[in-house]
Write an enzyme that holds these catalytic residues in place. Structure first.
Site, mmCIF file in Angstrom:
data_model
loop_
_atom_site.group_PDB
_atom_site.id
_atom_site.type_symbol
_atom_site.label_atom_id
_atom_site.label_comp_id
_atom_site.label_asym_id
_atom_site.label_seq_id
_atom_site.Cartn_x
_atom_site.Cartn_y
_atom_site.Cartn_z
ATOM 1 N NE ARG A 103 -7.519 5.060 18.013
ATOM 2 C CZ ARG A 103 -8.617 6.240 17.517
ATOM 3 N NH1 ARG A 103 -7.726 7.318 16.935
ATOM 4 N NH2 ARG A 103 -9.689 6.121 16.932
ATOM 5 C CG HIS A 130 -12.226 2.112 15.063
ATOM 6 N ND1 HIS A 130 -12.335 2.812 16.417
ATOM 7 C CD2 HIS A 130 -12.597 3.849 14.497
ATOM 8 C CE1 HIS A 130 -12.715 4.016 16.824
ATOM 9 N NE2 HIS A 130 -12.715 4.531 15.603
ATOM 10 C CD GLN A 133 -16.669 5.545 14.329
ATOM 11 O OE1 GLN A 133 -15.865 6.193 15.479
ATOM 12 N NE2 GLN A 133 -17.844 6.711 14.702
ATOM 13 C CG ASP A 221 -12.713 6.568 7.878
ATOM 14 O OD1 ASP A 221 -12.279 7.553 8.488
ATOM 15 O OD2 ASP A 221 -11.815 6.011 8.098
ATOM 16 C CB CYS A 261 -15.350 7.272 12.427
ATOM 17 S SG CYS A 261 -13.946 6.775 10.944
ATOM 18 N NE ARG A 289 -16.703 6.040 18.986
ATOM 19 C CZ ARG A 289 -14.488 6.000 18.851
ATOM 20 N NH1 ARG A 289 -14.756 6.745 17.306
ATOM 21 N NH2 ARG A 289 -14.181 5.647 19.865
#
Ligand code: CP
Ligand code: NVA
Length: 319
Positions: A103, A130, A133, A221, A261, A289
């Site tokens: 990340r 992402h 996700q 988001d 998310c 996830r």
């Protein structure tokens, strides 16, 4: 050749289908308490340049469930945080572990890591995408609606990393994506064009109501992603009117469901009534996830996902 997962488009439609089936199977096995230590002896390094709750926990628990081991590595502690080359870190990590999840703020950091690693590299969130996700989101949508084809998804708010992966995923799923956001915060043309060139159906508008109209899924988001904190006031002003609340949801299909998310900011991009309400799939989405990433890890670490030989470094032991 090793396989990386830096973008949602690093898998094909058929691979996505197989991955969703495997994720659903793993979810059932876990619910029944049936052991599934498919990755016994494998190790995953998880390198974090930014904070995480879901990505950290789900990858670590996922590796545990699969009989492997995960190492949490913050760049605050790693030498890379003191200036060691990303490529040297990648080369060294490749000698210890079976795969790495990174990340990072900049997508180019993850790309550089992947170029120099001889093991699979997973994007655990960058400024561009992402993809993990999206695997969970697609799994969640399919669980709820049964199929993906011809579903309409409205993305309301920032044209950010998660939005980019959603747009690109349209080329794999057949879902139609309408993005609504203020000028200056819409997704990049290059992302939209790429998705369209691959068959994705993408619409862009300034009106949240136009995007939400008859949508089956409303997704949003944060307006202030990690790294955007200095622009907080300006962003809060720009996104005014783009909250996903009951009023907006009333424009969607009556059976519509909501995704986020997380982490969420109630009263900013989403209202408490919506995220905590009956149409929210957010908690299933967060759980998924785990199942989706377990399927991904199995795919990347299966026989055909073995590391390629690079820089003369032969694989000497089974990791
Ligand atoms: N959705 C998501 O990636 O959450 P974290 O930042 O907590 O990992
Ligand atoms: N867009 C958010 C996602 C967090 C999971 C961010 O980049 O901070």
């Amino acid at each position: 050749m090793k396989k990386d997962f830096l973008s949602i488009l690093d898998i094909s439609h058929n691979e996505l289908e197989a991955l969703l089936r495997e994720a659903a199977r793993l979810k059932r096995l876990r619910a029944k308490g049936t052991p599934h230590d498919i990755l016994r002896g494998k190790t995953l390094a998880m390198i974090f340049e930014k904070s995480s709750t879901r990505t950290h926990i789900s990858f670590e628990v996922g590796m545990h469930d699969l009989g492997g081991h995960a190492l949490f590595l913050s760049t605050k502690d790693l030498q890379v945080g003191r200036g060691e080359d990303v490529k040297d870190t990648a080369r060294v990590a490749s000698r210890y572990v079976s795969a790495v999840m990174v990340r990072a703020y900049r997508h180019s950091t993850i790309e550089e890591f992947a170029r120099n690693a001889t093991i699979p590299v997973i994007n655990g969130l960058s400024d561009r995408e992402h993809p993990c996700q999206l695997l969970a989101d697609i799994l969640t949508i399919r669980e709820h609606f049964g199929s993906l084809r011809d579903l309409r998804v409205a993305w309301i708010g920032d044209g950010n990393n998660v939005c980019n992966s959603l747009i690109l995923s349209s080329a794999l799923t057949g879902m139609e994506i309408s993005v609504a956001g203020p000028k200056g915060y819409l997704p990049k043309r290059s992302v939209i064009n790429r998705a369209r060139s691959l068959g994705g159906r993408i619409h862009v508008t300034a009106s949240p109501y136009a995007a939400a109209k008859d949508a089956h899924i409303i997704a949003t988001d944060t307006w202030i992603s990690m790294g955007d904190e200095a622009e907080r006031d300006q962003r809060l002003a720009a996104f005014k009117g783009y909250i996903v609340d009951e009023n907006l949801l009333a424009h969607a299909d009556p059976g519509a469901r909501v995704l986020h998310c997380l982490p969420a900011h109630r009263g900013e991009e989403i209202s408490a009534a919506v995220i905590d309400g009956k149409q929210s799939l957010v908690w299933d989405e967060a759980e998924n996830r785990l199942h989706a990433q377990k399927a991904l890890l199995i795919r990347l670490l299966s026989k055909t996902g073995e590391r390629k030989t690079k820089g003369g470094g032969q694989r000497s032991t089974s990791r």
